[in-house]
Design a protein around this motif. Sequence first.
Motif, PDB file in Angstrom:
ATOM      1  N   ILE A 192      17.340  -6.686 -62.497  1.00 45.88           N
ATOM      2  CA  ILE A 192      17.360  -7.543 -61.320  1.00 45.88           C
ATOM      3  C   ILE A 192      16.225  -8.554 -61.360  1.00 45.88           C
ATOM      4  O   ILE A 192      16.416  -9.748 -61.077  1.00 45.88           O
ATOM      5  N   ASN A 193      15.027  -8.099 -61.696  1.00 52.37           N
ATOM      6  CA  ASN A 193      13.889  -9.017 -61.709  1.00 52.37           C
ATOM      7  C   ASN A 193      14.040 -10.105 -62.773  1.00 52.37           C
ATOM      8  O   ASN A 193      13.697 -11.265 -62.540  1.00 52.37           O
ATOM      9  N   ALA A 194      14.565  -9.739 -63.940  1.00 52.63           N
ATOM     10  CA  ALA A 194      14.791 -10.742 -64.983  1.00 52.63           C
ATOM     11  C   ALA A 194      15.888 -11.721 -64.565  1.00 52.63           C
ATOM     12  O   ALA A 194      15.785 -12.933 -64.804  1.00 52.63           O
ATOM     13  N   MET A 195      16.937 -11.206 -63.928  1.00 51.20           N
ATOM     14  CA  MET A 195      18.014 -12.066 -63.457  1.00 51.20           C
ATOM     15  C   MET A 195      17.531 -13.035 -62.390  1.00 51.20           C
ATOM     16  O   MET A 195      17.890 -14.221 -62.387  1.00 51.20           O
ATOM     17  N   TYR A 196      16.701 -12.537 -61.466  1.00 49.41           N
ATOM     18  CA  TYR A 196      16.208 -13.432 -60.417  1.00 49.41           C
ATOM     19  C   TYR A 196      15.298 -14.494 -61.024  1.00 49.41           C
ATOM     20  O   TYR A 196      15.290 -15.652 -60.589  1.00 49.41           O
ATOM     21  N   CYS A 197      14.552 -14.118 -62.052  1.00 51.98           N
ATOM     22  CA  CYS A 197      13.675 -15.076 -62.721  1.00 51.98           C
ATOM     23  C   CYS A 197      14.478 -16.226 -63.322  1.00 51.98           C
ATOM     24  O   CYS A 197      14.163 -17.399 -63.096  1.00 51.98           O
ATOM     25  N   GLY A 247      23.897 -10.202 -56.716  1.00 53.84           N
ATOM     26  CA  GLY A 247      24.551  -9.603 -55.565  1.00 53.84           C
ATOM     27  C   GLY A 247      25.529  -8.511 -55.952  1.00 53.84           C
ATOM     28  O   GLY A 247      25.563  -7.433 -55.336  1.00 53.84           O
ATOM     29  N   VAL A 248      26.328  -8.758 -56.989  1.00 55.51           N
ATOM     30  CA  VAL A 248      27.279  -7.756 -57.463  1.00 55.51           C
ATOM     31  C   VAL A 248      26.548  -6.513 -57.973  1.00 55.51           C
ATOM     32  O   VAL A 248      27.038  -5.376 -57.833  1.00 55.51           O
ATOM     33  N   SER A 249      25.361  -6.709 -58.525  1.00 58.66           N
ATOM     34  CA  SER A 249      24.577  -5.581 -59.048  1.00 58.66           C
ATOM     35  C   SER A 249      24.171  -4.606 -57.952  1.00 58.66           C
ATOM     36  O   SER A 249      23.828  -3.451 -58.243  1.00 58.66           O
ATOM     37  N   ALA A 250      24.201  -5.051 -56.695  1.00 61.52           N
ATOM     38  CA  ALA A 250      23.880  -4.155 -55.585  1.00 61.52           C
ATOM     39  C   ALA A 250      24.842  -2.962 -55.550  1.00 61.52           C
ATOM     40  O   ALA A 250      24.463  -1.853 -55.136  1.00 61.52           O
ATOM     41  N   LEU A 251      26.087  -3.177 -56.015  1.00 68.14           N
ATOM     42  CA  LEU A 251      27.056  -2.074 -56.074  1.00 68.14           C
ATOM     43  C   LEU A 251      26.591  -1.000 -57.045  1.00 68.14           C
ATOM     44  O   LEU A 251      26.784   0.200 -56.813  1.00 68.14           O
ATOM     45  N   ALA A 262      19.613  -1.318 -52.860  1.00 65.28           N
ATOM     46  CA  ALA A 262      20.833  -2.132 -52.924  1.00 65.28           C
ATOM     47  C   ALA A 262      20.841  -3.162 -51.802  1.00 65.28           C
ATOM     48  O   ALA A 262      21.231  -4.320 -52.009  1.00 65.28           O
ATOM     49  N   GLY A 263      20.407  -2.749 -50.616  1.00 64.10           N
ATOM     50  CA  GLY A 263      20.344  -3.678 -49.492  1.00 64.10           C
ATOM     51  C   GLY A 263      19.360  -4.804 -49.740  1.00 64.10           C
ATOM     52  O   GLY A 263      19.622  -5.974 -49.402  1.00 64.10           O
ATOM     53  N   ILE A 264      18.224  -4.480 -50.340  1.00 63.22           N
ATOM     54  CA  ILE A 264      17.217  -5.501 -50.660  1.00 63.22           C
ATOM     55  C   ILE A 264      17.779  -6.501 -51.675  1.00 63.22           C
ATOM     56  O   ILE A 264      17.615  -7.715 -51.529  1.00 63.22           O
ATOM     57  N   VAL A 265      18.448  -5.973 -52.686  1.00 65.69           N
ATOM     58  CA  VAL A 265      19.037  -6.831 -53.724  1.00 65.69           C
ATOM     59  C   VAL A 265      20.090  -7.754 -53.119  1.00 65.69           C
ATOM     60  O   VAL A 265      20.106  -8.969 -53.380  1.00 65.69           O
TER      61      VAL A 265
END
Length: 309
Positions: A192-197, A247-251, A262-265
């Motif tokens: 997630i952190n790499a994706m957001y970067c 967002g899909v990764s929250a699943l 998941a909610g934070i993501v």
Amino acid sequence: MPNSAAAALKNGLLLMRPAAVIASSVVIIFSGVYPLFADPAVPTDRVLTAAALLLVGCLLIHGLLTHALNDYTDYRSGTDERSPALLSGGSRVIQNGRISPEALGRFGFGLTAVLLIGAGVLAAMGQIRLAVLLVIGIWGAVSYSAAPLRLSYVPFAGEWLSTFPSTFALGLGGAWLLLDDLPLWAVQNAWINAMYCISWVMVHHIPDLEADRGASPVKRTSVVWAADRFGPAFARLPAVVYFALIGVSALWFAGTGRTLAAGIVLAAAALSVYWLARVDVQDAAAVTACEKKMLLTAMILAIGLGIFH
């Protein structure tokens, strides 16, 4: 402190761009290391040592090396000269006459050589994992900007072949150095952190659209590719797609019992898409304001994932 030393320190801080390094690297280390303090099988002093090593590595590579090579390459291609230079356009150390292009190039390639030698020494000492992490970081910095690869000038290559591996490895680094097996939370947080970067880096490229088009060679980022193919409004498309993947990764998180994470993501992804959908991509100041919110979101996201692991 002598004037030369003070000037070198100031130039180093300007080159490093601390806000970007904190949002894209330091908090990623926190996200991957903080949960280890709660693991009774890992001594606290070892966690602190791993965190310190990762921090030094990220300051040298993500802070100094990446920006030195990027500023040098973008100066030579001319894109930084045309940039609106709000958060984009490099550190401006060349443009403001603080460091000559030749000196910055020598510094960047010299630091590359020193770090490669360091990786070799670590490998010879049996510190293979630490050496591998160092080499991945060097690869990310050099391949992103330096010829002949210069992957930041190629659509999708810069973020996926350079930035993502480097930030993903940084996020996994603590767990990989200290544990025999990688826990799922570490992989999830690093992803997630790499994706957001790479998502906010795509936003970072939006104000530079015309400057990148006018560079020689053309800096054909994913943003330039999308705008050329679908129209100027679609300059935001790469970032939107990457935020959607987050967002899909929250699943995935919810399916493994990390409901709060998941909610934070999901909240971070939704807010980022909302901000980006509303911004005028041709207004550099508005895009910069949007990017500032995303930098803050990146920090909150990484810290939240670290705490709620």
